[in-house]
Design an enzyme around this catalytic site. Structure first.
Site, PDB file in Angstrom:
ATOM      1  N   HIS A  94       0.846  -1.189   0.000  1.00 32.20           N
ATOM      2  CA  HIS A  94       0.000   0.000   0.000  1.00 32.20           C
ATOM      3  C   HIS A  94       0.880   1.237   0.000  1.00 32.20           C
ATOM      4  CE1 HIS A  94      -3.864  -1.973   1.834  1.00 32.20           C
ATOM      5  NE2 HIS A  94      -3.459  -2.556   0.716  1.00 32.20           N
ATOM      6  N   GLU A 138       0.920   3.807   1.876  1.00 28.69           N
ATOM      7  CA  GLU A 138       1.394   4.189   3.199  1.00 28.69           C
ATOM      8  C   GLU A 138       2.655   3.419   3.589  1.00 28.69           C
ATOM      9  OE1 GLU A 138      -1.680   3.124   2.287  1.00 28.69           O
ATOM     10  OE2 GLU A 138      -3.104   3.532   3.888  1.00 28.69           O
ATOM     11  N   CYS A 155      -2.122  -0.998   7.837  1.00 32.10           N
ATOM     12  CA  CYS A 155      -1.371   0.239   7.613  1.00 32.10           C
ATOM     13  C   CYS A 155      -1.444   1.155   8.831  1.00 32.10           C
ATOM     14  CB  CYS A 155      -1.876   0.959   6.370  1.00 32.10           C
ATOM     15  SG  CYS A 155      -1.428   0.109   4.834  1.00 32.10           S
TER      16      CYS A 155
END
Length: 161
Positions: free
Chosen positions: A55, A57, A88
């Site tokens: 992801h 992040e 996350c």
């Protein structure tokens, strides 16, 4: 941070989202603002790398660790175009990020909206240029449904075994 710098970050996040969509990735992007003022921009790479952990992040945090040479990112600010998932959010907490700004809520998998994880220092930017990001995400998923893309199978591959 002044209004011009915030607008610059939001505009660049939008460009990162568009780049992700062109790569057939879910159009989610992040900007890690280090205490030094350096900005690190990333977007999802899950589909391309066939790795659900990539992801935006996580990629931003990893790059921040490399740039600072530190185990923690105290004093850093993270901007994300979609509310972080539970995993996350845990990484953000563990990294010691001082402020998290997210643009859109994720009612299906968001750490705050769905799991209702209590978080200190979370500031929502949902009012800033909402239509641009929402329409980009909606268009992406509509096109995937129309073409019968295997996106859903990639995300649920662990459930099919």
């Amino acid at each position: 941070m002044d209004k011009n710098e915030l607008e610059e970050i939001i505009n660049r996040l939008y460009e990162e989202c568009k780049a992700a969509a062109k790569e057939e990735e879910v159009p989610v992007s992040a900007c890690l603002l280090l205490p030094s003022g350096e900005k690190i921009y990333t977007h999802n790479h899950c589909i391309k790398e066939k790795n659900p952990f990539l992801h935006a992040e996580i990629l931003a945090l990893e790059e921040g660790f490399k740039k600072t040479g530190s185990l923690y990112l105290k004093g850093a600010t993270l901007f994300v175009t979609l509310e972080p998932c539970l995993r996350c959010r845990g990484a953000i907490l563990k990294a010691g990020i001082s402020h998290l700004y997210y643009r859109s809520k994720d009612e299906e998998r968001g750490a705050l909206s769905y799991y209702h994880i209590f978080v200190d220092n979370v500031l929502s930017l949902s009012h800033i240029q909402e239509a641009r990001f929402s329409s980009l995400l909606s268009s992406f998923f509509q096109s995937k449904r129309k073409t019968g893309a295997e996106y859903d199978k990639i995300n649920r591959s662990d459930e099919q075994k």
